[in-house]
Scaffold this motif. Structure first.
Motif, short mmCIF file in Angstrom:
data_model
loop_
_atom_site.label_atom_id
_atom_site.label_comp_id
_atom_site.label_asym_id
_atom_site.label_seq_id
_atom_site.Cartn_x
_atom_site.Cartn_y
_atom_site.Cartn_z
N ASP A 132 0.84 -1.20 0.00
CA ASP A 132 0.00 0.00 0.00
C ASP A 132 0.88 1.25 0.00
N LEU A 133 1.10 1.79 -1.18
CA LEU A 133 1.98 2.96 -1.31
C LEU A 133 1.30 4.25 -0.88
N THR A 134 -0.02 4.23 -0.73
CA THR A 134 -0.73 5.43 -0.27
C THR A 134 -0.57 5.63 1.23
N ALA A 135 -0.01 4.65 1.93
CA ALA A 135 0.12 4.74 3.39
C ALA A 135 1.29 5.62 3.82
N HIS A 136 2.18 5.94 2.89
CA HIS A 136 3.32 6.78 3.24
C HIS A 136 2.87 8.22 3.51
N SER A 137 3.67 8.94 4.27
CA SER A 137 3.36 10.34 4.58
C SER A 137 4.61 11.19 4.43
N GLY A 138 4.41 12.51 4.36
CA GLY A 138 5.53 13.43 4.25
C GLY A 138 6.32 13.21 2.97
N PRO A 139 7.60 13.52 2.98
CA PRO A 139 8.43 13.35 1.78
C PRO A 139 8.45 11.91 1.27
N ALA A 140 8.25 10.94 2.19
CA ALA A 140 8.30 9.53 1.82
C ALA A 140 7.15 9.12 0.91
N ARG A 141 6.20 10.00 0.69
CA ARG A 141 5.15 9.68 -0.27
C ARG A 141 5.73 9.56 -1.68
N SER A 142 6.84 10.22 -1.95
CA SER A 142 7.48 10.17 -3.26
C SER A 142 8.39 8.96 -3.37
N ILE A 143 8.19 8.15 -4.41
CA ILE A 143 9.03 6.98 -4.58
C ILE A 143 10.48 7.38 -4.83
N GLY A 144 10.69 8.53 -5.48
CA GLY A 144 12.05 9.00 -5.68
C GLY A 144 12.75 9.30 -4.37
N TYR A 145 12.03 9.87 -3.42
CA TYR A 145 12.61 10.13 -2.10
C TYR A 145 12.90 8.82 -1.39
N ARG A 146 11.95 7.88 -1.44
CA ARG A 146 12.14 6.59 -0.76
C ARG A 146 13.30 5.81 -1.37
N TRP A 147 13.51 5.97 -2.67
CA TRP A 147 14.57 5.22 -3.34
C TRP A 147 15.93 5.52 -2.72
N PHE A 148 16.13 6.76 -2.31
CA PHE A 148 17.43 7.17 -1.76
C PHE A 148 17.49 7.13 -0.23
N THR A 149 16.35 6.89 0.41
CA THR A 149 16.35 6.97 1.88
C THR A 149 15.85 5.71 2.56
N ASP A 150 15.20 4.82 1.83
CA ASP A 150 14.62 3.62 2.43
C ASP A 150 15.05 2.38 1.64
N PRO A 151 15.98 1.60 2.16
CA PRO A 151 16.47 0.42 1.43
C PRO A 151 15.38 -0.56 1.05
N ALA A 152 14.29 -0.62 1.81
CA ALA A 152 13.22 -1.56 1.52
C ALA A 152 12.59 -1.31 0.15
N THR A 153 12.63 -0.06 -0.31
CA THR A 153 12.05 0.28 -1.60
C THR A 153 12.71 -0.50 -2.73
N ARG A 154 14.01 -0.68 -2.65
CA ARG A 154 14.76 -1.29 -3.74
C ARG A 154 14.54 -2.79 -3.84
N ARG A 155 14.06 -3.40 -2.77
CA ARG A 155 13.87 -4.85 -2.80
C ARG A 155 12.77 -5.26 -3.76
N LEU A 156 11.91 -4.36 -4.16
CA LEU A 156 10.82 -4.68 -5.08
C LEU A 156 11.24 -4.60 -6.54
N TYR A 157 12.49 -4.26 -6.80
CA TYR A 157 12.96 -4.09 -8.17
C TYR A 157 14.22 -4.92 -8.40
N ALA A 158 14.35 -5.46 -9.61
CA ALA A 158 15.49 -6.31 -9.94
C ALA A 158 16.80 -5.55 -9.72
N PRO A 159 17.78 -6.16 -9.06
CA PRO A 159 19.05 -5.48 -8.77
C PRO A 159 19.74 -4.93 -10.02
N ASP A 160 19.62 -5.62 -11.16
CA ASP A 160 20.27 -5.13 -12.38
C ASP A 160 19.71 -3.79 -12.84
N ASP A 161 18.50 -3.47 -12.40
CA ASP A 161 17.87 -2.21 -12.80
C ASP A 161 18.20 -1.06 -11.86
#
Length: 284
Positions: free
Chosen positions: A142-171
């Motif tokens: 549920d990506l709508t559950a995030h709040s503040g700057p973390a609502r942006s996937i771009g922000y989460r990409w650089f600040t929350d390691p869990a975000t990257r686990r949903l995408y293939a490492p080669d990408d």
């Protein structure tokens, strides 16, 4: 501004009675006698209690907050003009339109409401998820559950390691460059006082990796049509992303599909069976 209780009640009743269940993605059922939607259906769409909504139609209760009116406007699939009218009836100044608005257009919602059998989401130009289908939640959480700057996937990409686990490492290297490039483009478009600029400032202060790619000044890196997800239960999934843009609100409808007969297509069908059991909270 003063609340116009009579005008508000009449407008809400008229809009409710003019909508049919299929207009908002609800089943009609066999014993429907109500002209339009029932109050409990509208209340559910607006994420409020039936009693609270009913009091508004009966000219009772406290003045609704701006947040509550925004929720009603979205639940009733109002146009921007209708949304602004509703705000004024409730005694509030209408919110801004355009890029910073989170009001989804009725046309985009009508398409979204029909996507029951595929992962889909509506996002802002900053990658903030406003709506997800059930299969969308099953795919990414549920990506709508995030709040503040973390609502942006771009922000989460650089600040929350869990975000990257949903995408293939080669990408990951490409996505790192893409998110930085996309944010730079929005900052340039919206200006130094924009939400995009604020987001970039936060990332420059928090992420050394972001600072490195930001200093490369890359622009125009577009997302690939094919996305490589890594589902925690089903593993690798290769999905094609089709994008529909609402140019007025700068919202994007993203629809994810798989090639029929492929392994990813089979996994997508299995995902509809698993549902959201495997992903309860936000993960990306």
């Amino acid at each position: 501004m003063m609340i116009d209780r009579t005008g508000l009640a009449e407008f809400l009743r008229h809009r409710r009675e003019s909508l049919q269940p299929e207009d908002v993605g609800l089943p009609r059922g066999q014993r429907r006698r109500t002209s339009g939607l029932r109050r409990e259906e509208v209340a559910s769409l607006c994420h409020m209690s039936t009693d609270y909504y009913a009091r508004l139609e009966r000219e009772r209760g406290p003045q609704p907050s701006e947040q509550m009116i925004a929720s009603i406007a979205q639940g009733l699939h109002l146009s921007l003009d209708e949304r602004d009218h509703l705000f004024r009836l409730a005694g509030h100044n209408p919110p801004a339109r355009g890029a910073i608005s989170e009001h989804i257009s009725p046309g985009l919602l009508r398409i979204f409401d029909r996507l029951h059998d595929t992962p889909a989401e509506i996002v802002t130009e900053l990658g903030e998820t406003l709506r997800q289908t059930e299969l969308g939640i099953a795919l990414t959480g549920d990506l709508t559950a995030h709040s503040g700057p973390a609502r942006s996937i771009g922000y989460r990409w650089f600040t929350d390691p869990a975000t990257r686990r949903l995408y293939a490492p080669d990408d990951h290297p490409f996505l790192t460059r893409m998110f930085a490039s996309g944010l730079r483009g929005v900052v340039t478009l919206r200006g130094p006082g924009s939400r995009a600029a604020h987001l970039a400032g936060l990332l420059l202060a928090r992420s050394e990796e972001f600072r490195e790619v930001w200093n490369d000044h890359e622009v125009g890196i577009r997302p690939h049509d094919v996305k490589h997800f890594v589902h925690p239960e089903l593993g690798a999934m290769e999905l094609t992303c089709q994008t529909l843009l609402d140019p007025v609100q700068t919202h994007f409808l993203l629809v994810y599909t798989a090639i029929p007969g492929s392994e990813s297509h089979e996994k997508l069908q299995l995902l509809s069976v698993i549902g959201t059991q495997a992903l309860r909270g936000p993960a990306g």
